[in-house]
Scaffold this motif. Sequence first.
Motif, short mmCIF file in Angstrom:
data_model
loop_
_atom_site.label_atom_id
_atom_site.label_comp_id
_atom_site.label_asym_id
_atom_site.label_seq_id
_atom_site.Cartn_x
_atom_site.Cartn_y
_atom_site.Cartn_z
N ASP A 60 72.03 28.63 61.28
CA ASP A 60 71.57 28.94 62.64
C ASP A 60 72.75 28.73 63.58
O ASP A 60 73.11 27.58 63.87
CB ASP A 60 70.40 28.04 63.05
N PRO A 61 73.39 29.80 64.06
CA PRO A 61 74.64 29.65 64.82
C PRO A 61 74.47 29.11 66.23
O PRO A 61 75.43 28.65 66.84
CB PRO A 61 75.21 31.06 64.84
N ASP A 62 73.26 29.19 66.79
CA ASP A 62 73.02 28.73 68.15
C ASP A 62 71.52 28.58 68.31
O ASP A 62 70.76 28.78 67.34
CB ASP A 62 73.60 29.70 69.17
N PHE A 78 70.61 20.05 58.35
CA PHE A 78 71.42 19.10 59.09
C PHE A 78 72.18 19.84 60.17
O PHE A 78 72.39 21.05 60.09
CB PHE A 78 72.39 18.33 58.18
N MET A 79 72.58 19.09 61.21
CA MET A 79 73.44 19.64 62.24
C MET A 79 74.89 19.40 61.83
O MET A 79 75.22 18.36 61.26
CB MET A 79 73.17 18.96 63.59
N ARG A 103 67.96 13.46 69.38
CA ARG A 103 67.92 14.60 70.31
C ARG A 103 68.19 15.90 69.56
O ARG A 103 67.50 16.90 69.75
CB ARG A 103 68.96 14.42 71.42
N ASN A 104 69.18 15.87 68.69
CA ASN A 104 69.48 17.07 67.91
C ASN A 104 68.32 17.44 66.99
O ASN A 104 68.02 18.62 66.78
CB ASN A 104 70.74 16.85 67.08
N ASN A 145 75.65 23.89 71.80
CA ASN A 145 75.79 25.03 70.89
C ASN A 145 75.97 24.58 69.44
O ASN A 145 76.87 25.01 68.74
CB ASN A 145 76.97 25.91 71.30
N LEU A 146 75.11 23.71 68.99
CA LEU A 146 75.22 23.17 67.65
C LEU A 146 74.86 24.22 66.60
O LEU A 146 73.98 25.05 66.80
CB LEU A 146 74.28 21.98 67.47
N VAL A 147 75.54 24.12 65.47
CA VAL A 147 75.21 24.94 64.32
C VAL A 147 74.34 24.09 63.39
O VAL A 147 74.66 22.94 63.10
CB VAL A 147 76.50 25.38 63.58
N GLN A 148 73.22 24.66 62.95
CA GLN A 148 72.34 23.96 62.02
C GLN A 148 72.37 24.68 60.67
O GLN A 148 72.36 25.91 60.61
CB GLN A 148 70.92 23.90 62.56
N VAL A 149 72.41 23.91 59.59
CA VAL A 149 72.52 24.46 58.24
C VAL A 149 71.30 24.02 57.42
O VAL A 149 70.95 22.84 57.41
CB VAL A 149 73.82 24.00 57.55
#
Length: 720
Positions: free
Chosen positions: A638-640, A602-603, A560-561, A584-588
């Motif tokens: 990506d903060p949100d 990755f999340m 899902r993420n 509100n996951l942060v993605q890097v």
Amino acid sequence: MSGMGVIMKEKIGNITLDYEYYPGEDLYSDGDVEEEILEIVKNYGKEEFPRIIEERASWPVLYHLSPFRENIVDWIPIEKEMKVLEVGSGCGAITGALAKKAGSVTCIDLSKKRSLINAYRNAEYDNVTIHVGNFQDIEKVLDTDFDYIFLIGVFEYAQGYIGTDKPYERFMEILLKHLKGEGADGRLVIAIENKFGLKYWAGCKEDHQGLYFSGLEDYPEDTGVRTFTRNGLERICKANRCEEYSFYYPYPDYKFMTSVYSDEYLPRLGELCTNIRNFDRSRLLLFDEKNVFDTIIKEGLFPLYANSYCLVVGKPLSVKFSKYSNDRSPEYAIRTDIRLPESGPEQAGISGGGKALKTAGGAAGGENLGLPDPVVEKRACSPKAQTHIEAMEKAHELLVKRYEGSALSVNECRKMPEGGLAFAFAKGRTLEELFDELLDRQDFEGIEKLFGEYVRRIGYREGAGVTDYDLIFSNILVEGDRWTVIDYEWTVQEDIPVKEVAYRALYCYALGAAKRKKAEERLLSGIFPVSEEERERVLEREKEMQKKIAGERMSLGLLRNLIGNPVLNPLGLSVEGAEESGVNLVQVYEDTGDGFSEANSFMLNEKKGALKKQAEKGRENITFTLHFAGERKAVRIDPDHGPCLVTIENAFWNGQKLPLKGRGKFATNGKALNDGVLAFPKEDPNFTFYLKHLPMKEDNILEVSMNVAVLPESIAGRMV
């Protein structure tokens, strides 16, 4: 009928496609993705589908090819001599499961493209015929002695192809005529969304129209698709004079079902915690669904608000509950059923157990319903998992020996003739429920006493060379002074300190709900102090255990993420739990020299221990530490997922403060309002730290602390 009126058939592998009633063109399609899926099933075997699903990160690919789609029918007791009809077979997500169980499977679908996908993916089965064309045309030549007729996600479309003023009643009437004994002996199975499903109240868009609250408002925009409440489905059954029908409740829904409940076995408090799995589109988060489900269960209203229904028209099924643990490595993929044996429990190799199934929110056993003794059965979902099933039988033997003469009982099990295990249906309430009850009363002395008793009982004969590492509170039933371990799947022949087993149980309990943190903190600061070394040892063991169980494939939660449809949290809710970590996951993204890509991202929730979050007044305070082995050119964050306001409090690379401006050092697609304050009026907010000017180590450490606040549309719109 085809244009020339000639019967046309095609053979793909062992499957026959019959085009006699095909109109000559597909009247509906999902577009180019169907061609993509057709190429996949032509060129790859089913064992490669999970890898491809991860690579494509696409909702349609997941929906049509995921093996978890089969769960909705796999639990149903279909015998090998039975005849099955599947109406609306589509791309064959369900067909293979039916073909494995039944003697013959007849499929109907309007789309030739989807029927080809079905045939290629299930080409090994020689008991499947696919009729391509309109149901009303094909229905006239169908047999009238089917043991089962399945409509999985199909009944809601009846208005589009049944030309009457009561299309749903008429559709059921037609289908019942094709059951063995015209419904007296056969069963009609309908899987469909509940119009009043809790997920729609909580902020999910209606599955078919893609609009917020359209089902709750009784479809003000009529698009020819309609779902129903339980009462609505019952009215349709009664209009067809159906004397026997049963409701089952797939959870989280019928598409990717992990558990199915019944009126005889409804969910316990705390069980429904997998609620954020919206794969197909974004959603709002208006309240914590787990907490609301618990309230609904207490009030006895779960059948009204279940997200999906599986309606069985005909004789009731013997299975009253089924849980799938097949979102795992094949070596550990199993299924657990609770059923009422027609011949009594002795025939299943087990004796004892409760006299009735539990009711919603009540204890196992519940009120005496006059039912025969139920039986709990565990089976392997893949041949590779049979060894794991056999290990449970050995675990039972070892644990009974360890706890003999103690105040802790181990639930009895026996091997079944077909290779599974049958367990006694133990009575009582889970230890988890008892802790929650004490917590609701703020009875911390009671919590300390109960936890102390738990540690005393599980610690009997510590050092005996066998440990049930999964003695979590939900795996122990309490009835009076009798404590029974009902699940010993993760038993090992080694000595793990009782303190570590107990701390893991407390850790897992606290993850289930934010309110439980108070109990954890009270115990850790009082009667149950745990050193940092002990905590690290437990968390490291947990990490290794989960890695072993998951295997090489991603869980549904991580998929899902990966697909990336955002959960919009307008109220700034703090929702605890593994599934809810997608909020509100942060993605890097990492750049190792080839630029940014999804493959090198990755999340943060995938990195255990990396993320700390605290929500207040509609914003999140987010702090994380990441380790990067080797050189990195840049790191993008990506903060949100949507419009937001970000304040970067601190950012360090190997202890050196990172600049928040400067060409070649920092970049963002937002608006810099001040030093470290960034506004993102559009979706896909991101900022990048360029690292070329900084020294690199073998183990590089990035530390970031920031505040993230959702921007209301009224404000974001003015900033564009």
